[in-house]
Design a protein around this motif. Sequence first.
Motif, PDB file in Angstrom:
ATOM      1  N   GLY A 144     -12.939 -14.305   6.630  1.00  0.00           N
ATOM      2  CA  GLY A 144     -13.650 -14.730   7.827  1.00  0.00           C
ATOM      3  C   GLY A 144     -15.102 -15.027   7.535  1.00  0.00           C
ATOM      4  N   GLU A 145     -15.686 -15.856   8.382  1.00  0.00           N
ATOM      5  CA  GLU A 145     -17.096 -16.211   8.204  1.00  0.00           C
ATOM      6  C   GLU A 145     -17.981 -15.287   9.028  1.00  0.00           C
ATOM      7  OE1 GLU A 145     -17.943 -20.293   8.857  1.00  0.00           O
ATOM      8  OE2 GLU A 145     -16.572 -20.954   7.286  1.00  0.00           O
ATOM      9  N   VAL A 146     -19.208 -15.135   8.586  1.00  0.00           N
ATOM     10  CA  VAL A 146     -20.210 -14.329   9.268  1.00  0.00           C
ATOM     11  C   VAL A 146     -21.345 -15.253   9.675  1.00  0.00           C
ATOM     12  CG1 VAL A 146     -21.894 -12.470   9.000  1.00  0.00           C
ATOM     13  CG2 VAL A 146     -19.629 -12.275   7.943  1.00  0.00           C
ATOM     14  N   THR A 147     -21.805 -15.123  10.897  1.00  0.00           N
ATOM     15  CA  THR A 147     -22.914 -15.928  11.387  1.00  0.00           C
ATOM     16  C   THR A 147     -24.171 -15.072  11.437  1.00  0.00           C
ATOM     17  OG1 THR A 147     -21.422 -17.255  12.734  1.00  0.00           O
ATOM     18  CG2 THR A 147     -23.747 -17.299  13.331  1.00  0.00           C
ATOM     19  N   VAL A 148     -25.244 -15.605  10.885  1.00  0.00           N
ATOM     20  CA  VAL A 148     -26.543 -14.941  10.932  1.00  0.00           C
ATOM     21  C   VAL A 148     -27.480 -15.859  11.700  1.00  0.00           C
ATOM     22  CG1 VAL A 148     -28.489 -14.105   9.565  1.00  0.00           C
ATOM     23  CG2 VAL A 148     -26.150 -13.803   8.725  1.00  0.00           C
ATOM     24  N   ARG A 149     -28.172 -15.322  12.666  1.00  0.00           N
ATOM     25  CA  ARG A 149     -29.113 -16.116  13.453  1.00  0.00           C
ATOM     26  C   ARG A 149     -30.538 -15.751  13.058  1.00  0.00           C
ATOM     27  NH1 ARG A 149     -26.314 -18.740  17.265  1.00  0.00           N
ATOM     28  NH2 ARG A 149     -24.374 -17.839  17.979  1.00  0.00           N
ATOM     29  N   HIS A 195     -27.080 -18.723  -3.097  1.00  0.00           N
ATOM     30  CA  HIS A 195     -27.094 -20.185  -3.176  1.00  0.00           C
ATOM     31  C   HIS A 195     -26.582 -20.823  -1.879  1.00  0.00           C
ATOM     32  CE1 HIS A 195     -28.440 -20.241  -7.249  1.00  0.00           C
ATOM     33  NE2 HIS A 195     -27.360 -19.647  -7.723  1.00  0.00           N
ATOM     34  N   ARG A 196     -25.597 -20.208  -1.267  1.00  0.00           N
ATOM     35  CA  ARG A 196     -25.066 -20.757  -0.014  1.00  0.00           C
ATOM     36  C   ARG A 196     -26.095 -20.666   1.105  1.00  0.00           C
ATOM     37  NH1 ARG A 196     -19.120 -19.977   2.277  1.00  0.00           N
ATOM     38  NH2 ARG A 196     -19.134 -22.070   3.079  1.00  0.00           N
ATOM     39  N   ILE A 197     -26.740 -19.530   1.229  1.00  0.00           N
ATOM     40  CA  ILE A 197     -27.769 -19.369   2.263  1.00  0.00           C
ATOM     41  C   ILE A 197     -28.912 -20.350   2.025  1.00  0.00           C
ATOM     42  CG2 ILE A 197     -29.540 -17.802   3.166  1.00  0.00           C
ATOM     43  CD1 ILE A 197     -27.496 -15.511   2.577  1.00  0.00           C
ATOM     44  N   ALA A 198     -29.372 -20.434   0.787  1.00  0.00           N
ATOM     45  CA  ALA A 198     -30.476 -21.337   0.470  1.00  0.00           C
ATOM     46  C   ALA A 198     -30.103 -22.781   0.756  1.00  0.00           C
ATOM     47  CB  ALA A 198     -30.886 -21.175  -0.994  1.00  0.00           C
ATOM     48  N   GLY A 199     -28.902 -23.176   0.392  1.00  0.00           N
ATOM     49  CA  GLY A 199     -28.451 -24.549   0.649  1.00  0.00           C
ATOM     50  C   GLY A 199     -28.357 -24.855   2.128  1.00  0.00           C
ATOM     51  N   THR A 200     -27.864 -23.908   2.888  1.00  0.00           N
ATOM     52  CA  THR A 200     -27.758 -24.098   4.339  1.00  0.00           C
ATOM     53  C   THR A 200     -29.141 -24.230   4.962  1.00  0.00           C
ATOM     54  OG1 THR A 200     -25.683 -22.866   4.432  1.00  0.00           O
ATOM     55  CG2 THR A 200     -26.910 -23.077   6.494  1.00  0.00           C
ATOM     56  N   LEU A 201     -30.065 -23.387   4.559  1.00  0.00           N
ATOM     57  CA  LEU A 201     -31.427 -23.462   5.095  1.00  0.00           C
ATOM     58  C   LEU A 201     -32.075 -24.789   4.729  1.00  0.00           C
ATOM     59  CD1 LEU A 201     -32.676 -19.825   4.427  1.00  0.00           C
ATOM     60  CD2 LEU A 201     -32.122 -20.851   6.642  1.00  0.00           C
ATOM     61  N   ASP A 202     -31.883 -25.240   3.494  1.00  0.00           N
ATOM     62  CA  ASP A 202     -32.454 -26.523   3.070  1.00  0.00           C
ATOM     63  C   ASP A 202     -31.962 -27.662   3.953  1.00  0.00           C
ATOM     64  OD1 ASP A 202     -33.854 -25.319   1.050  1.00  0.00           O
ATOM     65  OD2 ASP A 202     -32.532 -26.014  -0.568  1.00  0.00           O
ATOM     66  N   LYS A 203     -30.696 -27.627   4.320  1.00  0.00           N
ATOM     67  CA  LYS A 203     -30.132 -28.702   5.154  1.00  0.00           C
ATOM     68  C   LYS A 203     -30.579 -28.601   6.604  1.00  0.00           C
ATOM     69  CE  LYS A 203     -25.940 -27.950   3.584  1.00  0.00           C
ATOM     70  NZ  LYS A 203     -24.493 -27.935   3.451  1.00  0.00           N
ATOM     71  N   GLU A 204     -30.771 -27.389   7.081  1.00  0.00           N
ATOM     72  CA  GLU A 204     -31.058 -27.175   8.497  1.00  0.00           C
ATOM     73  C   GLU A 204     -32.536 -27.272   8.867  1.00  0.00           C
ATOM     74  OE1 GLU A 204     -28.848 -26.816  11.007  1.00  0.00           O
ATOM     75  OE2 GLU A 204     -27.291 -27.179   9.502  1.00  0.00           O
ATOM     76  N   LEU A 205     -33.419 -26.990   7.924  1.00  0.00           N
ATOM     77  CA  LEU A 205     -34.840 -26.980   8.250  1.00  0.00           C
ATOM     78  C   LEU A 205     -35.402 -28.391   8.249  1.00  0.00           C
ATOM     79  CD1 LEU A 205     -36.020 -23.902   6.198  1.00  0.00           C
ATOM     80  CD2 LEU A 205     -35.878 -24.085   8.671  1.00  0.00           C
ATOM     81  N   PRO A 206     -36.022 -28.773   9.347  1.00  0.00           N
ATOM     82  CA  PRO A 206     -36.609 -30.111   9.408  1.00  0.00           C
ATOM     83  C   PRO A 206     -37.909 -30.181   8.608  1.00  0.00           C
ATOM     84  CG  PRO A 206     -37.072 -28.925  11.428  1.00  0.00           C
ATOM     85  CD  PRO A 206     -36.194 -28.033  10.578  1.00  0.00           C
ATOM     86  N   GLY A 207     -38.123 -31.302   7.963  1.00  0.00           N
ATOM     87  CA  GLY A 207     -39.392 -31.549   7.296  1.00  0.00           C
ATOM     88  C   GLY A 207     -39.727 -30.610   6.160  1.00  0.00           C
ATOM     89  N   LEU A 208     -38.723 -30.204   5.413  1.00  0.00           N
ATOM     90  CA  LEU A 208     -38.958 -29.273   4.326  1.00  0.00           C
ATOM     91  C   LEU A 208     -39.960 -29.824   3.315  1.00  0.00           C
ATOM     92  CD1 LEU A 208     -38.055 -26.513   3.266  1.00  0.00           C
ATOM     93  CD2 LEU A 208     -36.259 -27.672   1.991  1.00  0.00           C
ATOM     94  N   PHE A 209     -39.988 -31.136   3.158  1.00  0.00           N
ATOM     95  CA  PHE A 209     -40.898 -31.747   2.192  1.00  0.00           C
ATOM     96  C   PHE A 209     -42.041 -32.492   2.875  1.00  0.00           C
ATOM     97  CE2 PHE A 209     -36.707 -31.436   0.194  1.00  0.00           C
ATOM     98  CZ  PHE A 209     -37.027 -30.603  -0.865  1.00  0.00           C
ATOM     99  N   ALA A 210     -42.322 -32.123   4.109  1.00  0.00           N
ATOM    100  CA  ALA A 210     -43.403 -32.763   4.857  1.00  0.00           C
ATOM    101  C   ALA A 210     -44.761 -32.384   4.264  1.00  0.00           C
ATOM    102  CB  ALA A 210     -43.341 -32.341   6.324  1.00  0.00           C
ATOM    103  N   SER A 211     -45.726 -33.235   4.504  1.00  0.00           N
ATOM    104  CA  SER A 211     -47.069 -33.008   3.944  1.00  0.00           C
ATOM    105  C   SER A 211     -47.728 -31.747   4.516  1.00  0.00           C
ATOM    106  CB  SER A 211     -47.957 -34.224   4.192  1.00  0.00           C
ATOM    107  OG  SER A 211     -48.101 -34.441   5.575  1.00  0.00           O
ATOM    108  N   ASP A 212     -47.297 -31.300   5.687  1.00  0.00           N
ATOM    109  CA  ASP A 212     -47.889 -30.109   6.303  1.00  0.00           C
ATOM    110  C   ASP A 212     -47.062 -28.842   6.060  1.00  0.00           C
ATOM    111  OD1 ASP A 212     -45.731 -30.733   7.932  1.00  0.00           O
ATOM    112  OD2 ASP A 212     -46.801 -30.274   9.793  1.00  0.00           O
ATOM    113  N   TYR A 213     -46.163 -28.899   5.072  1.00  0.00           N
ATOM    114  CA  TYR A 213     -45.271 -27.766   4.792  1.00  0.00           C
ATOM    115  C   TYR A 213     -46.045 -26.474   4.558  1.00  0.00           C
ATOM    116  CZ  TYR A 213     -41.931 -24.748   2.404  1.00  0.00           C
ATOM    117  OH  TYR A 213     -41.153 -23.683   2.042  1.00  0.00           O
ATOM    118  N   ASP A 214     -47.068 -26.526   3.716  1.00  0.00           N
ATOM    119  CA  ASP A 214     -47.827 -25.311   3.403  1.00  0.00           C
ATOM    120  C   ASP A 214     -48.460 -24.707   4.655  1.00  0.00           C
ATOM    121  OD1 ASP A 214     -47.195 -25.409   0.692  1.00  0.00           O
ATOM    122  OD2 ASP A 214     -48.996 -26.558   0.195  1.00  0.00           O
TER     123      ASP A 214
END
Length: 77
Positions: free
Chosen positions: A4-9, A44-63
């Motif tokens: 089964g899958e686990v959901t983390v919010r 790796h799964r958590i990191a990959g999911t976050l990378d896909k879900e977070l908007p503007g990960l490579f935006a100029s104002d990221y920092d």
Amino acid sequence: MGDGEVTVRLTGDEALVLSHWLEKVQMTDLSRVVDDPAVWVAIHRIAGTLDKELPGLFASDYDQRLEAARQRLRPED
């Protein structure tokens, strides 16, 4: 638990800060930080999911967004 899958919010701030930290951990010698390769799968799964879900990960104002998120999450003295 089985297959089964686990959901983390997470809030957006939590996701951003965690994503940044996971990226740093993955860029190091992961075996020094995590001694069980089975755990790497989840990392790796958590990191990959976050990378896909977070908007503007490579935006100029990221920092700036990352630092603002950190400030909001840190407990007040």
